[in-house]
Design an enzyme around this catalytic site. Structure first.
Site, short mmCIF file in Angstrom:
data_model
loop_
_atom_site.label_atom_id
_atom_site.label_comp_id
_atom_site.label_asym_id
_atom_site.label_seq_id
_atom_site.Cartn_x
_atom_site.Cartn_y
_atom_site.Cartn_z
N SER A 46 0.81 -1.22 0.00
CA SER A 46 0.00 0.00 0.00
C SER A 46 0.84 1.27 0.00
O SER A 46 0.33 2.36 -0.24
CB SER A 46 -0.95 0.01 1.20
N GLY A 218 -4.52 -2.06 -0.79
CA GLY A 218 -3.72 -1.74 -1.97
C GLY A 218 -3.42 -0.26 -2.04
O GLY A 218 -3.97 0.54 -1.27
N GLY A 220 -2.71 3.72 -3.82
CA GLY A 220 -3.22 4.68 -4.79
C GLY A 220 -4.62 5.19 -4.52
O GLY A 220 -5.23 4.94 -3.48
N CYS A 245 -9.44 -1.85 3.69
CA CYS A 245 -8.67 -0.71 3.19
C CYS A 245 -9.06 -0.36 1.75
O CYS A 245 -10.14 0.17 1.53
CB CYS A 245 -7.18 -0.99 3.34
N GLN A 249 -12.81 0.88 0.11
CA GLN A 249 -13.07 2.05 -0.73
C GLN A 249 -13.67 1.65 -2.08
O GLN A 249 -14.61 2.28 -2.57
CB GLN A 249 -11.77 2.82 -0.94
N ASN A 287 -3.20 2.30 7.20
CA ASN A 287 -2.29 2.85 6.20
C ASN A 287 -3.12 3.24 4.98
O ASN A 287 -3.33 2.44 4.08
CB ASN A 287 -1.22 1.84 5.81
N TYR A 290 -6.82 7.94 1.51
CA TYR A 290 -8.15 8.29 0.99
C TYR A 290 -9.21 7.77 1.94
O TYR A 290 -8.95 6.85 2.74
CB TYR A 290 -8.36 7.70 -0.41
N HIS A 328 -6.88 -2.25 9.44
CA HIS A 328 -6.32 -3.57 9.13
C HIS A 328 -6.51 -4.56 10.29
O HIS A 328 -5.69 -4.60 11.22
CB HIS A 328 -4.82 -3.43 8.82
N GLU A 330 -6.01 -7.63 10.22
CA GLU A 330 -5.00 -8.69 10.13
C GLU A 330 -3.64 -8.24 10.61
O GLU A 330 -2.69 -9.02 10.62
CB GLU A 330 -4.89 -9.16 8.68
#
Length: 355
Positions: A46, A218, A220, A245, A249, A287, A290, A328, A330
């Site tokens: 990420s 992931g 961007g 994450c 989105q 992390n 956006y 997260h 995990e």
């Protein structure tokens, strides 16, 4: 000690010393607040396209341990206040400098990271360069953009990861830059995990007859992925879905919602998240740069919010037997308060008719 410079897009220059690869680099400068977990940070896909800076001053003190890798190292650069040249830990395999050199990642230490963090918090995330000489032309820094990072963060082909013990469910994991511990959390709960590249179609996903679908983290801007959004839209309501994450989105966009860029993002292992149903607050690892716009979500119910700024941290979609979270659950280096969400996913697969 070789001198180096961190040059911000507004022309401000911070002096430090080089370590890691000797190459120059340009990236989006972000900070992360975790006091440990630098191995997981460096191997979190990420962070693709970004220069990562730690607010915690001493980095590298327990060396590099490959068993703790979460994925490929895709960072553009690394900035710390102080790096430990002689790590001490019984699991250490080699040091941080060796890791960065092997992956061609330039680093800079001896930098005033506290002042840099204050700048980013005040002005927002900005581009920067790590270089040997201060450039006369700032345009290459100012115009840099992280472009299509999921294309090189995703896996290139399908892979199968058997369940630990008796197989209870089969899960298809859509890899947008997935962290390995997502797979491990599913495996130890009796799930056989099929990891699929981000280019997979909805038809291919459903043809595998999974009991559930995981949407991974992931890098961007989520809005840069119209193909992936459309594939998610096609599977909603046909199989239980759990998104983390970036997956959170992308599902919101597939449901007709919108996302926006945060001023400086949420990156670290101490982000407080409130469950609006139970009223309980969890400490989470995050992390992301956006966020989903809670006010522009036509479908779904906001379940979690960030206790600091009120941003959306999770959405339930009961009509589709789906739910997503921005944080997260995990996370291995951060708190494990929310690992129960994987159990909730298994419950949803049972309700959905899974074995």
């Amino acid at each position: 000690m070789k001198k180096g410079y961190l040059v911000l897009q507004d022309g401000r220059v911070f002096e430090g010393f080089r370590f890691g690869a000797e190459a120059d680099t340009v990236g989006e400068l972000v900070f992360t607040t975790g006091m440990c977990g630098y191995i997981e940070t460096l191997t979190d896909p990420s962070f693709a396209g970004q220069i990562v800076m730690h607010t915690y001053p001493l980095i590298g003190n327990y060396g590099i341990i490959e068993e703790d890798f979460e994925g490929e190292c895709l960072v553009k650069g690394y900035v710390v206040r102080e790096w430990c040249e002689a790590p001490s830990n019984f699991r250490t395999q080699y040091d941080l400098d060796t890791f960065l050199k092997a992956r061609n990642v330039p680093g800079l230490y001896g930098v005033d990271t506290r002042e840099l963090t204050r700048i980013i918090r005040e002005y927002g995330v900005m581009n920067a360069a790590i270089c040997d000489e201060v450039p006369a032309d700032l345009i290459p820094i100012q115009t840099y953009a992280v472009k299509d990072p999921i294309k090189y963060a995703t896996c290139k082909s399908l892979s199968l990861h058997p369940a630990v013990g008796e197989e209870k469910f089969r899960v298809s994991l859509l890899d947008y830059g997935a962290k390995r511990n997502i797979i491990r959390e599913l495996q130890k709960r009796g799930c056989t995990v099929t990891v699929l590249p981000a280019s997979v179609s909805a038809e291919e996903i459903l043809a595998g007859a999974p009991d559930g679908v995981m949407l991974s983290n992931g890098p961007g801007d989520p809005q840069d992925n119209p193909y992936q959004i459309e594939q998610i839209r096609k599977i909603l309501g046909k199989v239980p879905v759990f998104g983390i994450c970036m997956g959170h989105q992308l599902l919101a966009l597939a449901a007709g919602g919108t996302t926006y860029k945060l001023k400086y993002g949420h990156r670290g292992a101490n982000q407080p998240v409130k469950d609006l149903v139970s009223g309980r607050t969890y400490v989470t690892s995050q992390n992301h740069g956006y966020a989903v716009d809670s006010a522009a979500l036509p479908q779904g119910e906001v379940r979690f919010i960030n206790a600091n700024d009120g941003t959306c941290e999770g959405v339930d979609y009961p009509q589709w037997n789906a739910f997503t979270v921005q944080f997260h659950p995990e996370a291995c280096s951060g708190p494990k308060d929310t690992a129960f969400l994987f159990d909730r996913f298994l419950e949803n697969m049972t309700k959905g008719g899974g074995r």
